[in-house]
Every structure is written in structure tokens, then in C-alpha cells.
Design an enzyme around this catalytic site. Structure first.
Site, short mmCIF file in Angstrom:
data_model
loop_
_atom_site.label_atom_id
_atom_site.label_comp_id
_atom_site.label_asym_id
_atom_site.label_seq_id
_atom_site.Cartn_x
_atom_site.Cartn_y
_atom_site.Cartn_z
N ASP A 295 -41.27 12.59 12.11
CA ASP A 295 -40.28 11.48 11.74
C ASP A 295 -39.11 11.89 13.03
O ASP A 295 -38.25 12.30 13.17
CB ASP A 295 -39.52 11.25 10.74
CG ASP A 295 -40.47 10.42 10.12
OD1 ASP A 295 -41.88 11.08 10.02
OD2 ASP A 295 -40.21 9.44 9.33
N LYS B 151 -39.75 2.81 11.86
CA LYS B 151 -39.24 2.94 10.79
C LYS B 151 -38.57 2.63 10.88
O LYS B 151 -37.50 2.59 12.42
CB LYS B 151 -39.18 4.95 10.33
CG LYS B 151 -38.92 5.52 9.27
CD LYS B 151 -38.75 6.73 8.88
CE LYS B 151 -37.30 7.55 8.04
NZ LYS B 151 -37.30 9.23 7.72
N LYS C 87 -42.76 1.96 8.13
CA LYS C 87 -41.77 2.49 6.57
C LYS C 87 -40.31 2.78 6.88
O LYS C 87 -39.38 2.14 7.50
CB LYS C 87 -41.73 4.04 7.11
CG LYS C 87 -41.44 4.83 6.66
CD LYS C 87 -41.67 6.74 6.65
CE LYS C 87 -40.34 7.01 5.57
NZ LYS C 87 -40.27 8.93 5.94
#
Lengths: 361, 298
Positions: free
Chosen positions: B135, B198, B234
Site C-alpha cells: 500500500d 485506496k 479499497k
């Protein structure tokens, strides 16, 4: 006093319609219909005309004292909401019940709580519990004293409300309000004393200093008495919260509006939001959800019938709740009696902690 | 090397996006559908701990919970655990023999304010430790200054550094200011080769919201129509209640369709959501409202 006179005079000017006069019991029939959720009702072929209102005599839109005052002002009617987490809220379902006077006329509406309102109230009580219990006992006492003070300060309006909504005489109403203030005052004094009185130092046959002291149980659900709408409530709430418990109170009685008046008093008494949460509604509807709720640690019940008390005991087994049934006095005099305020009313809602402290090591 | 130019993308109608997102919160999900949604939410969850005080012990406990969220009843395991790079090895060892993946936040998380070679090296080391997913955060400063090509190059370089690992690009929508900026950032990340986009780091007070996630959904949908590539999404940060989780699932279904209702293309980043979902499942089973006192915290 003036309000009572005002009410009487408007009563005589307003003509009572025949429907209202003959239908004081409509509340019962509509009450059972609305146990179906509003959405289901909307889908059914013939929805009852007043699906969202559980008590709907045909002329319910004409409130007692509706219209104008003697001096020609438009009446400002009060909206009775519930008190949850320090906020005055309506039910998430939007349902209300009607409060009728002795003649069967609608006096006002009040909220009918749903099980989701109960759930929200319990989570508010849960998050308020630790901060409330960790406040100093003296500070909790100050807040309870303040509540007694506020009952006294609103004495006149409470007396008027008891007369209008609970059909008490002026003398009875005054007796109940004064007794409520006195009782709150009496319990306020116990916050920083009950531990000393109830604790013990225990003799043990080894080199330990052994002592036992009470601690609050946690979140307590209170099923309020079915009579004495103000005094009964104070008599149950005060002993529960003074030790550091928080509570969710469900009120179903002849004048649930007094519970909301009381919550306005508590709201201005420095109670942190969520310490006392007051719901109005139907005991039979919410009882199974409260008794089975895993996050409620104890139940105080007053004035329930045999079936309701039994249902509480059965559903409370799952989470091993403390359950305490208070016997309900049947007269106002009995409620006002000093026998109704007791140190032993605090006892059912505490846990005992015993500490073994080594000595002579 | 050609400089990246942001393609023409539609502007976002703020009022419409917010009212459409609000509509997803009004769906009535009951009984069987609710149970299915809750179990799906668990399977899509990235169970996260990103605290300075994280220890090996805490990560091990979290991994145990990730594999078996609930004892005493059948319950799916979560999609992944999300930890800091230094704890990837611990998580990897704890999760041996399970399907749970290890995601790690790299690239000077949460600010991204470090030198690019250092950030790329952080990714390489983290992947070497065994991370399945990375991430990364974008440089919001550069993005807000309009240096889109730089963002593109950084994401592309990060993707290269990831090697076999999946790359999730954190836009930190709370710092981007407007929905149009979110849409632009999504487009750049997808163009540069992100596998997932995300919403947030969870370290900024304004985290994932339904409208901002909807804007990203629409960017992903349009990107799919143009290129045929499916990009995952996400939302993370601020999703604490089971109710929020199924609102996101409803939004996935009604915006992107069933194709995206899989842990490969949709994840929920959360730390405290799992317990609330478990409490709701237990409530469905027993009929009683549950207490958090009966559910382990870590």
C-alpha cells in the site's frame, strides 16, 4: 396554578365532538395493529388510515387546549421527545403514542420507542459508564444535588403537568413533586457514603489485610413504575446511578410525559450524556430485547405483571444479568413514605470486590 | 521518455454524487442477505494495525484473529492483514498455511514525504520480507501543485519495484480537497499501473466516505470501459460499523456490478470493523443484541 386555570377555561370553550367522547379506548385497538412495522403496513392492501400513530381517536388532531389562548395567542404545544445520549430525539421509526385525559381527549403525543432506539440507548449508556464511574463520588453527589435543586426550581410547572397529564389534584401533585425533590436530595448524600457503610474489613487466618468493597455493576435497564410518574422514576433512577452505574429507563405509565420533563431537569443538572437515557414506549414490546441484551448488566423492574417478570427472568439467563424486582406502592402516600428510600435499594446494582493485601512481609 | 499527460476526464457533480451515495444508505438488508453481506465483508477485510506501538506480539494475535475471526462457529478468514514493513516477517510466519495475505504500507507512510529512491528501496525490501501487497501513498504535495507527471512516474516506478506483489495506491482523499481532484488522482494511479486504488491512510481525520468512494468507483468503471482492465478499490479509515460495510457492498453492486464483489477487486481497510461484524453475525444467530465485552479486542 395559572396553567391549570387556563386549561380549564379552554376546556369549556372547546366543544367536545361526539366521536372523541365515545372513543376513549381506540388506543387499545390501534396499538395492537401497529405492532406490525410501518413498512409492512404500507404494503398491505388496506393500510389503517393512521398507520404511524398508534393512538388515533378520530379527532386526535384536535388537541385539548388547541387553538388559541384566552389572550388570543396561538398555543405553543410542546413536543415530547426521548432523552438518549444527552440528546432529545424522536424514535428512529417515527412512531408516537397518544396521551389521553380522563375524558378520553387527546392531551399530547409522546414517542413510542423501537428496539433500535433501545439498542442506541444501551450503547450510549455503555460508553458513558466508565467515565461516570471514575468521576469522584463527591462530584456525582454534586450532580444529584443539582438535580434535586432543579426539580425544586421547576416545582410549579411539574405540579401543573401532573394535574394535566396524570389527573392529580393540586395537593397530590405538590406532594409528589416535593417528595421527588426530597428523594433525589436524600440519595445524593449517599454517593460518597455508601461505600464506607457497606464495605467491610474481613478477619482472615493468614497475614493478609482483607477487605471488601462495592463497585457499580455497569449498565442497568430500568422498567419504570406504572404509577407515580415523577416520584416513582426518581425512586428507581437515583439509587441505580449514584454508585456509578448508567441506566436505560423504559417508561410506560399513565403520564410518560413526566419522564421527559424529568429528563429536561437531568439534562440541566450537569449529567454527562448517556448516564440516564429515557425511552417512552411499550414495555411488552421492548422487554424481550432489553432482557436478552448482552450489554445490559442488570435489570430493575417495578410494576410489571407476572408474565412480564417471568419473561425478564428467562431472557436474562443468557447473559446472567442481575435482576431485581421492586414492589410497587399502590398509593401516593405509600410512595412518599420514607420506607421507599433505602440504602438497600443501592445494593442490587453493585458488585463486590475483595482484595487480599499482604502484610508483615 | 514521454511525459505523462492527464487525459480528458469528466468533471464530478458534487450534489448528484452526494445524493446518490446517500441513497445507498437507505437499502433494507435483512436476515439471509444480511448474513451473506456480513460474511462477504469479512472475506474482503484488510485487518489493519498501523500504530507506532505495534509489537510482534500484537501482530501475531491479529494474525490469529485474521485466520479464525471467531471461535465456536464457522466463519471465513479475512482477506489480508495490513502492517508496517518491519512487521511483515512476523505476519508472514504467523499466517503460514492460510490464505490470508500480508499487505504492508510502504513509501514513507503516511505522508510520503521522503526521497523517491528511499521509498522505492522500502518497497523492494518489504516485498523481499514477503509482503504480497504494497500500500503506497502518493505525494499529495506534488499532486496539489499540479505535478501530475511526477505522480505518474512515481507510481509507475513503485509498480516496477513491487515485482510480483500487488500495488495499492493510497490517494488520501481527505487531503485532496475536491471530488474532481479525487477523480484526477484515481485516473493517474490507474494509468500508471495500480492494481488497487485506496481512499485513505486512516491517519487523517477525514477518511473514507461513501461519496468519495463512489467517485473512485466511477473512475474505475470508466477505466474498465476504455481499457478492459479491472482495477480494485479499497475504502479505508473510518469504517467501524457493520452497517457501513454493507452500505459499501450495496454501492459496489449497484455501481460496478457483481464482478467487483470479490476480495480480488474490493477490500475494506479497517481495524475495529471486524468485531462489529462478528457481533452482528452473533446477533443474527442468537437473536440477542451483543456486547463488545464478549469479543476479543486484538
Amino acid at each position: 396554578m395559572t396553567q391549570t386555570q387556563k386549561k380549564k377555561s379552554t376546556d369549556t370553550t372547546q366543544k367536545k365532538s361526539p366521536e372523541t367522547a365515545t372513543a376513549p379506548n381506540v388506543e387499545q385497538t390501534n396499538g395492537s395493529e401497529s405492532s406490525v412495522s410501518p413498512k409492512t403496513q404500507a404494503k398491505s392492501a388496506n393500510p389503517p388510515p393512521t398507520a404511524r400513530f398508534t393512538s388515533s381517536a378520530p379527532n386526535d388532531h384536535r388537541l385539548v387546549g388547541g387553538g388559541r389562548t384566552d389572550s388570543g395567542r396561538l398555543m405553543v404545544h410542546k413536543t415530547y421527545k426521548m432523552w438518549v445520549g444527552g440528546k432529545f430525539i424522536r424514535s428512529e421509526q417515527g412512531r408516537v403514542l397518544g396521551l389521553h385525559n380522563a375524558e378520553g381527549d387527546l392531551v399530547t403525543h409522546y414517542v413510542r420507542a423501537s428496539r433500535k432506539d433501545l439498542r442506541d440507548a444501551v450503547s450510549a449508556a455503555r460508553s458513558a459508564q466508565t467515565p461516570w464511574a471514575t468521576r469522584s463520588a463527591f462530584n456525582r453527589g454534586q450532580i444529584l444535588f443539582r438535580a434535586a435543586e432543579m426539580i425544586d426550581a421547576r416545582r410549579e410547572s411539574l405540579i401543573a403537568r401532573l394535574q394535566e397529564h396524570a389527573n392529580l389534584s393540586a395537593a397530590e401533585a405538590a406532594q409528589e413533586v416535593d417528595a421527588a425533590a426530597d428523594r433525589m436530595f436524600w440519595y445524593a448524600g449517599w454517593t460518597d457514603k455508601y461505600i464506607q457503610v457497606l464495605s467491610s474489613v474481613n478477619p482472615v487466618a493468614s497475614s493478609f489485610f482483607n477487605f471488601t468493597l462495592p463497585e457499580p455493576t455497569g449498565v442497568v435497564a430500568i422498567f419504570a413504575p406504572t404509577n407515580a410518574p415523577l416520584l416513582g422514576l426518581v425512586s428507581l433512577i437515583a439509587p441505580v446511578i449514584l454508585s456509578g452505574n448508567t441506566c436505560v429507563v423504559l417508561v410506560e405509565n399513565n403520564a410518560p410525559t413526566l419522564a421527559i420533563e424529568l429528563s429536561e431537569i437531568l439534562a440541566t443538572s450537569d449529567f454527562p450524556g448517556g448516564v440516564v437515557n429515557i425511552l417512552t414506549g411499550l414495555r411488552d414490546e421492548l422487554l424481550p430485547h432489553a432482557a436478552g441484551h448482552m450489554d445490559i448488566n442488570a435489570i430493575a423492574s417495578c410494576g410489571g405483571n407476572e408474565a412480564q417478570d417471568r419473561a425478564i427472568q428467562i431472557a436474562a439467563c443468557e447473559s446472567v444479568k442481575r435482576v431485581h424486582f421492586f414492589e410497587q406502592p399502590q398509593t401516593l402516600d405509600a410512595w412518599c413514605s420514607e420506607r421507599q428510600q433505602s440504602l438497600y435499594s443501592i445494593l442490587p446494582f453493585v458488585e463486590w470486590k475483595t482484595a487480599w493485601h499482604p502484610i508483615g512481609v | 521518455m514521454q511525459t505523462y499527460r492527464l487525459p480528458k476526464i469528466p468533471t464530478v457533480d458534487q450534489v448528484q454524487v452526494e445524493s446518490r451515495a446517500a441513497a445507498f444508505t437507505t437499502r433494507s438488508i435483512k436476515k439471509g442477505a444480511k448474513k451473506a453481506a456480513l460474511e462477504l465483508a469479512i472475506r474482503m477485510m484488510d485487518l489493519t494495525t498501523l500504530e507506532g506501538m505495534d509489537t510482534e506480539g500484537k501482530v501475531q494475535m491479529m494474525c490469529n484473529k485474521a485466520m479464525q475471526p471467531m471461535i465456536g462457529r464457522p466463519c471465513p478468514s479475512v482477506a489480508a492483514v495490513c502492517v508496517y514493513p518491519t512487521l511483515v516477517g512476523v505476519a508472514k510466519r504467523a499466517l503460514v498455511g492460510s490464505d490470508v495475505k500480508v499487505a504492508a504500507v510502504a513509501t514513507a507512510f503516511p505522508s510520503g514525504q521522503s526521497f523517491l529512491p528511499i521509498r522505492l528501496e522500502e518497497i523492494r525490501q518489504t516485498v523481499a520480507e514477503g509482503a504480497d501487497e504494497i500500500d503506497m501513498v502518493i505525494s499529495r504535495g506534488a499532486f496539489l501543485a499540479g505535478e501530475y507527471a511526477r505522480i505518474y512516474d512515481e507510481v509507475a516506478a513503485s509498480k516496477q519495484a513491487c515485482g510480483p506483489a500487488h500495488l495499492k495506491v493510497i490517494l488520501e482523499t481527505g487531503e485532496l480537497g475536491t471530488y474532481d481532484q479525487v477523480r484526477k488522482a484515481s485516473q493517474i494511479a490507474m494509468d500508471a499501473g495500480a492494481d488497487f486504488i485506496k481512499t485513505s491512510t486512516g491517519k487523517v481525520s477525514e477518511a473514507a466516505t461513501l461519496p468519495v468512494t463512489l467517485v473512485m468507483f466511477e473512475a474505475v468503471r470508466d477505466f474498465f470501459f476504455q481499457t478492459g482492465k479491472r482495477i480494485g478499490i479499497k475504502p479505508a479509515g473510518g469504517i467501524r460499523k457493520a452497517k457501513q460495510a454493507w452500505q459499501y457492498l450495496v454501492m459496489v453492486k449497484e455501481t460496478l456490478g457483481d464482478d467487483w464483489l470479490t476480495p480480488d477487486l474490493f477490500r475494506l481497510g479497517a481495524s475495529s470493523l471486524l468485531n462489529d461484524v462478528l457481533m452482528q453475525l452473533q446477533r443474527l444467530e442468537t437473536g440477542n443484541y451483543q456486547s463488545s465485552l464478549y469479543f476479543s479486542e486484538d
